[in-house]
Design an enzyme around this catalytic site. Structure first.
Site, short mmCIF file in Angstrom:
data_model
loop_
_atom_site.label_atom_id
_atom_site.label_comp_id
_atom_site.label_asym_id
_atom_site.label_seq_id
_atom_site.Cartn_x
_atom_site.Cartn_y
_atom_site.Cartn_z
N LYS A 83 0.86 -1.20 0.00
CA LYS A 83 0.00 0.00 0.00
C LYS A 83 0.89 1.24 0.00
CE LYS A 83 -4.53 0.01 2.11
NZ LYS A 83 -5.24 0.26 3.38
C1 E4P Z 1 -8.51 0.29 3.73
O1 E4P Z 1 -7.74 0.07 2.85
C2 E4P Z 1 -8.53 1.54 4.50
O2 E4P Z 1 -7.31 1.76 5.13
C3 E4P Z 1 -9.67 1.54 5.49
O3 E4P Z 1 -10.83 1.07 4.84
C4 E4P Z 1 -9.92 2.87 6.16
O4 E4P Z 1 -11.11 2.81 6.88
P1 E4P Z 1 -11.51 3.95 7.94
O5 E4P Z 1 -11.78 5.22 7.21
O6 E4P Z 1 -12.76 3.41 8.59
O7 E4P Z 1 -10.38 4.08 8.90
#
Ligand code: E4P
EC number: 2.2.1.2
Length: 218
Positions: A83
Site C-alpha cells: 500500500k
Molecule cells: C482500507 O484500505 C482503509 O485503510 C480503510 O478502509 C480505512 O477505513 P476507515 O476510514 O474506517 O479508517
C-alpha cells in the site's frame, strides 16, 4: 464483486474466511496498531490463512524509502500487495514498483483526479475512502461510480477497492456503483448476512413446526 476484509484480527479473519467469502485482506498502520503485535508476524500469519492479496502499508514519505520497504514486504509472502500513499512520492514509488513487478494498492484517494493518476502510475488497486468522504459531506459512493466510469473509458487496468466502508448501505451502493472490490471491517461484515426478518422467519417456522409435532403427538 470481490470481498476483502479490512482487518488484521486473526480471529475475525479465520471466522469469516470459513464462509468462503474472503478474496483478500487490507490493513493500514492503524489497523495493525490495534493488534498490539509485531507487524511482520501479523502479516505473515494473515498470509498463511488467506490465499488472496494481503495489503501491507509502507510508512516512508519518500519514494526511495517506500520502494525499499516494499521490496522487503514483498519477500514476506507471494500474496503481499504494497500500500502506497496518494502523494507525488507515492505515485513515483508506485510507478517504480510496477516496473519491478510488485503489486500496489494506492490508498487515501478522495477525488477522480487522484484515482486517475494512481491508475496511470500503474497501481494494481486504487482505494477511494467512501466513509471518510461522507464524513466531510461529499458523496463517497459517487466517487466510486465516477472512478469506474473513468477506468472503463480509458481502459485502465487498476481495480477499485471501495474502502472506509462503515455500514450495509455503503457496501450495497459500492456494489451498485461498480466497485470491483469492497473492503469491509470485521465488525461490519456480520451485518451483511443478518436481517431481522430472517431471524423472525426462522423463529416462526420453528414454532409452527413444534406446534404441529405437539398436535400429532396428542
Ligand atoms: C482500507 O484500505 C482503509 O485503510 C480503510 O478502509 C480505512 O477505513 P476507515 O476510514 O474506517 O479508517
Amino acid at each position: 464483486m470481490k470481498l476483502f476484509l479490512d482487518t488484521a484480527n486473526l480471529e475475525e479473519i479465520k471466522r469469516i474466511n470459513e464462509l468462503g467469502l474472503i478474496d483478500g485482506i487490507t490493513t493500514n498502520p492503524t489497523i495493525i496498531s490495534r493488534e498490539g503485535r509485531d507487524f511482520e508476524t501479523v502479516i505473515k500469519e494473515i498470509c498463511s490463512i488467506v490465499e488472496g492479496p494481503v495489503s501491507a502499508e509502507v510508512i516512508s514519505l519518500e519514494a526511495e524509502g517506500m520502494v525499499e520497504e516494499a521490496e522487503k514486504l514483498a519477500k514476506w509472502a507471494p500474496n503481499i500487495v504494497v500500500k502506497t500513499p496518494m502523494t507525488e512520492e507515492g505515485l513515483k514509488a508506485t510507478h517504480i514498483l510496477k516496473q519491478k513487478g510488485i503489486k500496489t494498492n494506492v490508498t487515501l484517494i478522495f477525488s477522480v483526479a487522484q484515482g486517475l493518476l494512481a491508475a496511470k502510475a500503474g497501481a494494481t488497486y486504487i482505494s477511494p475512502f467512501v466513509g471518510r468522504l461522507d464524513d466531510t459531506g461529499i458523496d463517497g459512493i459517487q466517487l466510486i461510480a465516477e472512478l469506474r466510469q473513468v477506468l472503463d473509458t480509458y481502459g485502465l487496468e487498476s481495480e477499485i477497492i471501495a474502502a472506509s466502508i462503515r455500514n450495509i448501505t455503503h457496501f450495497q451502493e459500492a456494489a451498485l456503483a461498480g466497485a470491483h472490490i469492497a473492503t469491509i471491517p470485521g465488525t461490519v461484515f456480520p451485518k451483511l448476512w443478518s436481517h431481522p426478518l430472517t431471524d423472525n422467519g426462522i423463529k416462526s417456522f420453528l414454532s409452527d413446526w413444534e406446534a404441529l409435532q405437539n398436535k400429532l403427538n396428542v
